[in-house]
Design an enzyme around this catalytic site. Structure first.
Site, PDB file in Angstrom:
ATOM      1  N   GLU A 114       0.816  -1.213   0.000  1.00 39.26           N
ATOM      2  CA  GLU A 114       0.000   0.000   0.000  1.00 39.26           C
ATOM      3  C   GLU A 114       0.853   1.267   0.000  1.00 39.26           C
ATOM      4  OE1 GLU A 114      -2.944   0.218  -0.761  1.00 39.26           O
ATOM      5  OE2 GLU A 114      -3.577  -1.871  -0.554  1.00 39.26           O
TER       6      GLU A 114
ATOM      7  N   GLN B 272       0.275   6.831  -5.214  1.00 38.98           N
ATOM      8  CA  GLN B 272       0.621   7.630  -6.391  1.00 38.98           C
ATOM      9  C   GLN B 272       1.522   6.884  -7.372  1.00 38.98           C
ATOM     10  OE1 GLN B 272      -0.554  11.275  -6.774  1.00 38.98           O
ATOM     11  NE2 GLN B 272      -1.937   9.846  -5.797  1.00 38.98           N
TER      12      GLN B 272
ATOM     13  N   TYR C 258      -6.348   6.770   3.738  1.00 38.73           N
ATOM     14  CA  TYR C 258      -6.470   5.703   2.747  1.00 38.73           C
ATOM     15  C   TYR C 258      -5.756   4.436   3.199  1.00 38.73           C
ATOM     16  CZ  TYR C 258      -5.351   2.505  -0.838  1.00 38.73           C
ATOM     17  OH  TYR C 258      -5.180   1.320  -1.494  1.00 38.73           O
TER      18      TYR C 258
ATOM     19  N   ASP D 236      -9.288   6.020  -2.441  1.00 38.00           N
ATOM     20  CA  ASP D 236      -8.187   6.607  -3.209  1.00 38.00           C
ATOM     21  C   ASP D 236      -8.769   7.285  -4.455  1.00 38.00           C
ATOM     22  OD1 ASP D 236      -9.012   4.509  -4.746  1.00 38.00           O
ATOM     23  OD2 ASP D 236      -7.007   3.780  -5.207  1.00 38.00           O
TER      24      ASP D 236
END
Length: 374
Positions: free
Chosen positions: A42, A47, A125, A143
């Site tokens: 994760e 990004q 998140y 997300d």
DNA sequence: AAGCCGGGGTT
DNA sequence: AACCCAGGCTT
């Protein structure tokens, strides 16, 4: 005749889950239920695209298989395994957090929101992702994918760049989780955003929840989600020195380590300076002078030329580096070599250091052009 | 709320 | 060239 809110919700949850169980990609971190592995994945996926992460994830968990191994590793070793992934504070924060887990929780990744959210680098998140995927708890993991999917399915005009919108999406997403299916459902939501409900041209005919999608019904699927524009990257102009060693340092190049914090923290680079604008960049004489002045401050005497032997561009989210490289010599190589933060590095030692891509490229070009065929 | 923090793929 | 990506931290 439109369907009821309840029917739309039930359609979404049930059909999406069925689709996911049929179509889910076989990804390395989906073969593990180890909360530490889920956590590492994760952080890497923040990004960052799945295809980019896969090789990094495999190398990382191979080298640091559990929290204890990562906690005990030298930081530079961790950074080296992150090289090229970007957002390097993720790596340092992860190690800091893992050390906390080893010390305070006996190496067990916390399974409650309060403790896991207190860990460095774990935001809303990631906390939700770990709790749901590793522990199957009914927590939302919202997300960019999830906000896009929900914006379209419910035809929401809220600006997804605003934090308040994410809060609302979390409530919405939590209410959609089928009982006992948090792990699969949250991944299903993201999988749909990545594979079907894509940003530019969504594959609506293949979508398992198309019959309930309000944006599709209204023909607005391509205009959603609403997101306010990011500012354009600011160009900056820099001049670097390529200082070649002589004698016992022949074939080596003078490099330095970046500061502990900020952009590209603790990575290695060619010594360089920033000039005011493109005019000064073009003139070369300003860069040459600033290089000499800056190197004097560092206790490193550099004499640069006004010849360009390399040029490269490095694009960040918020700025663009334009770099030209000038050949240079060190006034006193013995003195230079001992300065903190500076080192002579040859091709054989190159891989012992972590480099931003732009300097990896420039140095590789240099080493290749100077290969000595004996 | 806005800026900072990488690198690469898509369109 | 603009946009986006399994975001979070700092100010």
């Amino acid at each position: 005749m439109s369907m009821s809110d309840e029917a739309r919700k039930n359609l979404f949850s049930a059909e999406l889950l069925k689709w996911y169980k049929r179509e889910r990609r076989d990804l390395p971190w989906r073969r593990s239920r180890d909360p530490y592995h889920i956590w590492v994945s994760e952080i890497m996926l923040q990004q960052t695209r799945v295809d980019t992460v896969i090789p990094y994830f495999n190398r990382f968990v191979d080298r640091f298989p559990n929290p204890k191994h990562l906690a005990d590793a030298p930081e530079e070793d961790v950074l080296k395994h992150w090289e090229g992934l970007g957002y390097y504070s993720r790596a340092r924060n992860l190690q800091t957090a893992v050390r906390e887990v080893v010390e305070r929780y006996g190496g067990q990744v916390p399974d409650n929101k309060k403790d896991i959210s207190s860990l460095k680098g774990v935001g809303p998140y990631t906390a939700g992702a770990i709790l749901s995927i590793a522990y199957n708890q009914p927590e939302p993991a919202v997300d960019g994918n999830v906000m896009r999917v929900l914006s379209r399915y419910y035809c929401l005009d809220d600006d997804i760049a605003k934090p308040s919108t994410r809060i609302g999406m979390e409530s919405l997403a939590q209410g959609l989780i089928p009982s006992g299916e948090a792990a699969d459902f949250n991944q299903a939501l993201m999988e749909l955003g990545a594979m079907v409900c894509t940003p530019k041209s969504p594959s609506c005919p293949e979508c398992p929840v198309r019959s309930g999608c309000v944006a599709l019904a209204e023909g607005r699927e391509r205009e959603l989600p609403i997101k306010t524009k990011a500012k354009k990257a600011r160009p900056v102009f820099r001049v670097a020195a390529l200082v070649e060693g002589t004698g016992p340092r022949a074939g080596k190049v003078l490099v330095r380590q970046r500061p502990d914090t900020g952009l590209l923290a603790r990575m290695w680079e060619l010594p360089h300076v920033e000039v005011r604008d493109e005019i000064e960049w073009d003139s070369l004489s300003v860069g040459k002078r600033l290089l000499q002045e800056a190197s004097a401050v560092d206790g490193v005497g550099i004499q640069a030329t006004e010849r360009i032997v390399g040029e490269a561009q490095h694009i960040f989210t918020h700025l663009v580096w334009n770099i030209r490289v000038l050949p240079a010599v060190a006034v006193d190589e013995e003195f230079v070599a001992d300065r903190t933060g500076y080192r002579w590095v040859g091709p054989d030692e190159f891989e012992n250091y972590s480099w931003p891509n732009v300097f990896r490229k420039l140095l590789t070009e240099y080493y290749i052009s100077h290969i000595n065929i004996n």
